[in-house]
Scaffold this motif. Structure first.
Motif, PDB file in Angstrom:
ATOM      1  N   ASN A  52       0.762  -1.408  -0.126  1.00 24.98           N
ATOM      2  CA  ASN A  52       0.152  -0.031   0.113  1.00 24.98           C
ATOM      3  C   ASN A  52       0.580   1.252   0.086  1.00 24.98           C
ATOM      4  O   ASN A  52       1.905   1.164   0.177  1.00 24.98           O
ATOM      5  N   ALA A  53       0.122   2.386  -0.407  1.00 26.61           N
ATOM      6  CA  ALA A  53       0.934   3.401  -0.259  1.00 26.61           C
ATOM      7  C   ALA A  53       0.706   4.240   1.236  1.00 26.61           C
ATOM      8  O   ALA A  53      -0.597   4.470   1.185  1.00 26.61           O
ATOM      9  N   ASN A  54       1.702   4.537   1.911  1.00 28.77           N
ATOM     10  CA  ASN A  54       1.592   4.999   3.347  1.00 28.77           C
ATOM     11  C   ASN A  54       2.192   6.560   3.309  1.00 28.77           C
ATOM     12  O   ASN A  54       3.086   6.801   2.781  1.00 28.77           O
ATOM     13  N   ILE A  55       1.448   7.235   4.152  1.00 29.48           N
ATOM     14  CA  ILE A  55       2.231   8.341   4.551  1.00 29.48           C
ATOM     15  C   ILE A  55       2.869   7.916   5.774  1.00 29.48           C
ATOM     16  O   ILE A  55       2.612   7.326   6.814  1.00 29.48           O
ATOM     17  N   ILE A  56       4.430   8.102   5.708  1.00 32.17           N
ATOM     18  CA  ILE A  56       5.458   7.739   6.771  1.00 32.17           C
ATOM     19  C   ILE A  56       6.071   8.751   7.353  1.00 32.17           C
ATOM     20  O   ILE A  56       6.521   9.633   6.714  1.00 32.17           O
ATOM     21  N   PHE A  57       6.145   8.915   8.680  1.00 31.51           N
ATOM     22  CA  PHE A  57       6.855   9.905   9.409  1.00 31.51           C
ATOM     23  C   PHE A  57       7.999   9.346   9.930  1.00 31.51           C
ATOM     24  O   PHE A  57       8.515   8.086  10.273  1.00 31.51           O
TER      25      PHE A  57
END
Length: 270
Positions: A240-245
């Protein structure tokens, strides 16, 4: 040093320096934080972070018809977390730029205070009060620092990227546990079965093993206490495409003696 080994190092450090009051909690379960303190009056969690580390994520699914990003219903975090709507609004405004991020990913160009707000809100839900890290990659007692969650922006540079990545691991059931143990035995690896879908060995093993039976599962062996004990989990095959911090330790940060004294008093006066 892996993040699993760093968590164990931090746990041992706390119990050595402040007393045997701390226990491991998180491991591969991202819904819990890493270390827990439970006293007579208070309890709180401590999150362990290597000098360069990820610090939370959530999935956004591009909707090509409406040119917006949808918050996945399978996310473990809530859409109500502070900062989430700011990020989604930014992504929607730049839909074409972010709609196909690939595994390399694309950096978001928002004020880092938005990311900081999200990380704080995420950890507050886990009852995290303190963060443990190291001033650099040389992990030793002299380089360990402890600080309150609310000061995370003073110690780390925080960035955010949208990229495709493989999903994490999930809990194993009894049948898959037996499958994994069977493969280990076939490979001549000596171990002892332990409660909680764990195994214990005399020697350190590789991080993962590939299982080719019944759907081609890949099992991850995550370190836990005591030494040479591993919990077996199944790695997901979902991308999946994730927002990653991400966090990067700032140059020149040191242990604040007043913060350390406050932490010590919190434990010893409980």
């Amino acid at each position: 040093m892996t993040w699993q080994e760093f968590e164990i190092y931090c746990l041992n450090y706390l119990n050595k320096v402040f007393g045997d009051y701390f226990s491991s909690r998180g491991g591969s379960d991202s819904t819990h934080s890493d270390i827990e303190y439970s006293g007579d009056r208070i309890n709180f969690a401590i999150e362990c972070k290597l000098p360069h580390a990820q610090s939370g994520q959530f999935v956004l699914i591009p909707d090509e018809d409406y040119k917006v990003f949808d918050f996945s219903k399978n996310n473990k975090t809530s859409r109500s977390l502070d900062g989430t709507e700011d990020i989604i609004a930014y992504m929607n405004d730049h839909f074409d730029e972010f709609s196909s991020p690939g595994t390399k990913g694309i950096e978001l160009q928002i004020d880092s205070s938005v990311y900081e707000r999200w990380i704080k809100a995420m950890y507050r839900q886990k009852n995290v009060k303190y963060i443990m890290t190291s001033i650099n990659r040389n992990i030793c007692d002299e380089n360990i620092i402890i600080f309150p969650l609310e000061q995370i922006g003073d110690y780390f540079e925080i960035s955010c990227k949208y990229r495709v990545k493989k999903s994490g691991s999930r809990s194993i059931n009894k049948k898959k546990y037996k499958d994994a143990c069977k493969i280990l035995k076939q490979r001549g690896i000596k171990f002892t079965e332990v409660n909680g879908y764990q195994i214990c060995m005399e020697n350190k093993l590789m991080n993962s093993i590939y299982i080719g039976e019944e759907g081609k599962y890949k099992f991850n062996l995550n370190t836990c206490e005591p030494d040479f004990t591993y919990i077996i989990r199944i790695l997901s095959n979902t991308f999946n495409a994730n927002i990653i911090f991400s966090l990067k330790i700032k140059d020149g940060v040191t242990q604040d003696s007043n913060v350390l004294e406050t932490f010590r008093n919190l434990i010893l006066t409980d």
